[in-house]
Design a protein around this motif. Structure first.
Motif, PDB file in Angstrom:
ATOM      1  N   PRO A  89       0.811  -1.220   0.000  1.00  0.00           N
ATOM      2  CA  PRO A  89       0.000   0.000   0.000  1.00  0.00           C
ATOM      3  C   PRO A  89       0.846   1.273   0.000  1.00  0.00           C
ATOM      4  N   ASP A  90       2.067   1.203   0.481  1.00  0.00           N
ATOM      5  CA  ASP A  90       2.875   2.429   0.577  1.00  0.00           C
ATOM      6  C   ASP A  90       3.998   2.501  -0.463  1.00  0.00           C
ATOM      7  N   ARG A  91       3.917   1.658  -1.468  1.00  0.00           N
ATOM      8  CA  ARG A  91       4.915   1.749  -2.546  1.00  0.00           C
ATOM      9  C   ARG A  91       4.162   1.802  -3.874  1.00  0.00           C
ATOM     10  N   GLY A  92       4.890   1.957  -4.961  1.00  0.00           N
ATOM     11  CA  GLY A  92       4.252   1.953  -6.272  1.00  0.00           C
ATOM     12  C   GLY A  92       3.725   0.566  -6.604  1.00  0.00           C
ATOM     13  N   PRO A  93       2.923   0.465  -7.689  1.00  0.00           N
ATOM     14  CA  PRO A  93       2.420  -0.852  -8.066  1.00  0.00           C
ATOM     15  C   PRO A  93       3.507  -1.673  -8.768  1.00  0.00           C
ATOM     16  N   ALA A  94       3.295  -2.976  -8.828  1.00  0.00           N
ATOM     17  CA  ALA A  94       4.180  -3.863  -9.578  1.00  0.00           C
ATOM     18  C   ALA A  94       3.533  -4.131 -10.934  1.00  0.00           C
TER      19      ALA A  94
ATOM     20  N   GLY B 141       8.388  -0.991  -5.101  1.00  0.00           N
ATOM     21  CA  GLY B 141       7.149  -1.762  -5.186  1.00  0.00           C
ATOM     22  C   GLY B 141       7.085  -2.668  -6.400  1.00  0.00           C
ATOM     23  N   SER B 142       8.092  -2.584  -7.273  1.00  0.00           N
ATOM     24  CA  SER B 142       8.083  -3.472  -8.439  1.00  0.00           C
ATOM     25  C   SER B 142       8.692  -4.820  -8.059  1.00  0.00           C
ATOM     26  N   LEU B 143       8.478  -5.788  -8.912  1.00  0.00           N
ATOM     27  CA  LEU B 143       9.024  -7.108  -8.628  1.00  0.00           C
ATOM     28  C   LEU B 143      10.520  -7.138  -8.895  1.00  0.00           C
ATOM     29  N   PHE B 144      11.225  -7.838  -8.034  1.00  0.00           N
ATOM     30  CA  PHE B 144      12.633  -8.111  -8.276  1.00  0.00           C
ATOM     31  C   PHE B 144      12.668  -9.287  -9.246  1.00  0.00           C
ATOM     32  N   SER B 145      13.304  -9.101 -10.391  1.00  0.00           N
ATOM     33  CA  SER B 145      13.232 -10.117 -11.454  1.00  0.00           C
ATOM     34  C   SER B 145      14.132 -11.327 -11.194  1.00  0.00           C
ATOM     35  N   PRO B 146      13.638 -12.519 -11.539  1.00  0.00           N
ATOM     36  CA  PRO B 146      14.477 -13.705 -11.434  1.00  0.00           C
ATOM     37  C   PRO B 146      15.334 -13.916 -12.680  1.00  0.00           C
ATOM     38  N   ALA B 147      15.264 -12.977 -13.659  1.00  0.00           N
ATOM     39  CA  ALA B 147      15.892 -13.218 -14.963  1.00  0.00           C
ATOM     40  C   ALA B 147      17.379 -13.527 -14.886  1.00  0.00           C
ATOM     41  N   ASP B 148      18.080 -12.936 -13.922  1.00  0.00           N
ATOM     42  CA  ASP B 148      19.519 -13.171 -13.865  1.00  0.00           C
ATOM     43  C   ASP B 148      19.930 -14.249 -12.868  1.00  0.00           C
ATOM     44  N   GLU B 149      18.940 -14.874 -12.240  1.00  0.00           N
ATOM     45  CA  GLU B 149      19.276 -15.911 -11.265  1.00  0.00           C
ATOM     46  C   GLU B 149      19.667 -17.191 -12.004  1.00  0.00           C
ATOM     47  N   THR B 150      20.598 -17.939 -11.414  1.00  0.00           N
ATOM     48  CA  THR B 150      20.949 -19.215 -12.044  1.00  0.00           C
ATOM     49  C   THR B 150      20.723 -20.393 -11.104  1.00  0.00           C
ATOM     50  N   THR B 151      20.413 -20.103  -9.821  1.00  0.00           N
ATOM     51  CA  THR B 151      20.178 -21.212  -8.896  1.00  0.00           C
ATOM     52  C   THR B 151      18.755 -21.220  -8.352  1.00  0.00           C
ATOM     53  N   SER B 152      18.319 -20.141  -7.708  1.00  0.00           N
ATOM     54  CA  SER B 152      16.985 -20.108  -7.121  1.00  0.00           C
ATOM     55  C   SER B 152      16.601 -18.683  -6.788  1.00  0.00           C
TER      56      SER B 152
END
Ligand code: C2O
Ligand code: CU
Length: 467
Positions: free
Chosen positions: A47-52, A182-193
């Motif tokens: 509620p207190d951050r921008g939308p995702a 408030g945006s999503l942290f992307s998994p795009a650069d993850e290689t394990t989990s």
């Protein structure tokens, strides 16, 4: 830090309505036709951050729920108006290979594909999600997942709690991580989990649900990309007291008999339907909690919580019940010979199956079961401390044996048929399946979607041909 734990109600995904009926030119039977648009939308999580910004089926996440009767064929047109290519897999369906969401069968943005589903299997909780090569984790995490419920007359004849959204409620778990904007942290650069410290149910972080003092059927699905759970219900008034519940169904539908438990292991893509009776908990709060520690996430304060049930209202006349026998599960004919042994490995920073990665096109078909035969596969986890939920497309399998780890086969794994099995560190799990009814090339893989995108996936070719 999320300050609104248990402050927002549990959303119930809407039921998808068909847009028309078409006639199957061969059988003369009706086919239900649906249209789903994959598109961008905004989700106000903090509620207190921008939308995702998310991309979901019909612009919601989870996507709409399909409710289909056994024997009614469906065609679903998935229109891709998202930013990445997609491929749709109906997980739990014995779809023909061209409609199974093969990872390389991608639909680019601006295009659509029509998927045909036979729906002739036993009643079960299926789910549909993205399966695009190299981008499955991102697409699923940003919203492309939803449930698909198949009803069948045998199950309807039992007196289980029923009524979608009232007494029969999907609980779709996912775990994500957000940035300070408030945006999503992307998994795009993850290689394990990417475990995710924010636990969502039906898209809402740590929701609450008001329930009456009676029985409910909850359909659990772990739609997280990397997080598995050990779930239990705890009385808030008496911390440490667990509320027992019945596991009635798993991936491929009803178990032989309900299994009474205090806790439930569920890893990515697994489905377990449970019945919880709140009759004795009038006026209480009951919290669904998670006892599964995920190493790197131990610092996050709330990953031990999932959602809260507020038991309110007067005693109701609850006509539903959980019969002592649910069905006779059609297990494959037992076989002792082992046909395949697969090692799920990590070597030189890469995820592989028997030394092969999915990108190795010439070698990635690792099994060739003859159509209509039973095969026994041993799945060995030789990747150190990692957990891999292993999913075999097309088939429902029996979990026969689990060795070398901390657990043996759990009763609720053994009493039904599954299509995903939890393969813990060091474990070898033996599964037995009837490779039918179709020929074709299908995938099997780890359902940690980051491992899957990083090539922990292979194929098998079901064939009627002789070698
Ligand atoms: Cu649920 Cu191959 O995926
Ligand atoms: Cu894995």
């Amino acid at each position: 830090q999320y300050k609104w734990t248990f402050q927002f109600p549990l959303p119930i995904p809407p039921v998808k309505a068909p847009s028309k009926t078409i006639v199957n030119p061969i059988t003369g039977k009706n086919i239900l036709y649906y249209e789903v648009e994959i598109k961008e939308f905004q989700s106000q999580v903090y509620p207190d951050r921008g939308p995702a910004t998310l991309w979901g089926y019909d612009g919601i996440s989870p996507g709409p729920t399909f409710i289909v009767e056994k024997g009614t064929e469906t065609v679903v047109r998935f229109v891709n108006n998202a930013r990445l290519a997609n491929s749709v897999h109906l997980h739990g369906s014995y779809s023909r290979a061209p409609f199974d969401g093969w990872a390389e069968d991608i639909t680019p943005p601006g295009w659509y594909k029509d998927y045909y589903y036979p729906n002739s299997q036993s009643g079960r909780t299926l789910w549909y999600h993205d399966h695009a090569i190299d981008h499955t984790a991102e697409n699923a995490y940003y919203g492309q997942a939803g449930t698909y419920i198949l009803h069948d007359p045998l199950e309807d004849a039992l007196n289980l709690p029923r009524g979608y959204g009232t007494s029969d409620i999907p609980l779709i778990l996912s775990a994500k991580q957000y940035t300070s904007s408030g945006s999503l942290f992307s998994p795009a650069d993850e290689t394990t989990s990417l475990y995710g410290d924010v636990i969502h149910v039906n898209g809402q972080p740590w929701p609450f649900l008001r329930v009456e003092p009676r029985k409910y059927r909850f359909r659990f699905l772990d739609a997280s990309i990397s997080r598995s759970f050990l779930l239990y219900f705890e009385r808030d008034a008496k911390v440490g007291t667990k509320v027992g519940f019945d596991v009635i169904a798993s991936d491929a539908g009803l178990l032989n008999a309900p299994q009474r438990v205090n806790e439930l292991y569920i890893s990515m893509a697994e489905r377990y339907d449970v019945v919880v009776d709140f009759a004795g908990s009038k006026g209480e709060n009951i919290t669904l909690k998670n006892a599964r520690e995920v190493g790197a996430d131990r610092d996050y304060p709330d990953t031990d919580k999932v959602m809260r049930f507020i038991v309110s209202g007067n005693q109701v006349d609850d006509q539903s019940n959980v019969p002592a026998v649910l069905r006779s599960v059609p297990f494959p004919k037992p076989k002792s010979q082992v046909d395949q042994h697969f090692k799920f490995e990590r070597s030189n920073g890469e995820w592989k199956i028997n030394g092969v990665s999915f990108a190795d096109v010439a070698n990635r078909v690792l099994a060739r079961p003859k159509r209509g035969t039973v095969e026994v596969w041993e799945l060995e986890n030789s990747s150190g401390g990692w957990t891999h939920p292993i999913h075999i497309h097309l088939v429902d399998f029996r979990v026969k044996k689990r060795v070398n780890g901390k657990r043996s086969v759990l009763p609720y794994e053994a009493q039904g048929l599954k299509d995903v099995v939890w393969l813990g560190p060091g474990e070898t799990v033996t599964v037995e399946a009837h490779y039918a009814p179709w020929d074709g090339v299908y995938m099997f893989h780890c359902h940690n979607l980051i491992h899957e995108d990083h090539e922990m996936m292979a194929a098998f070719n079901v064939s009627v041909l002789q070698d």
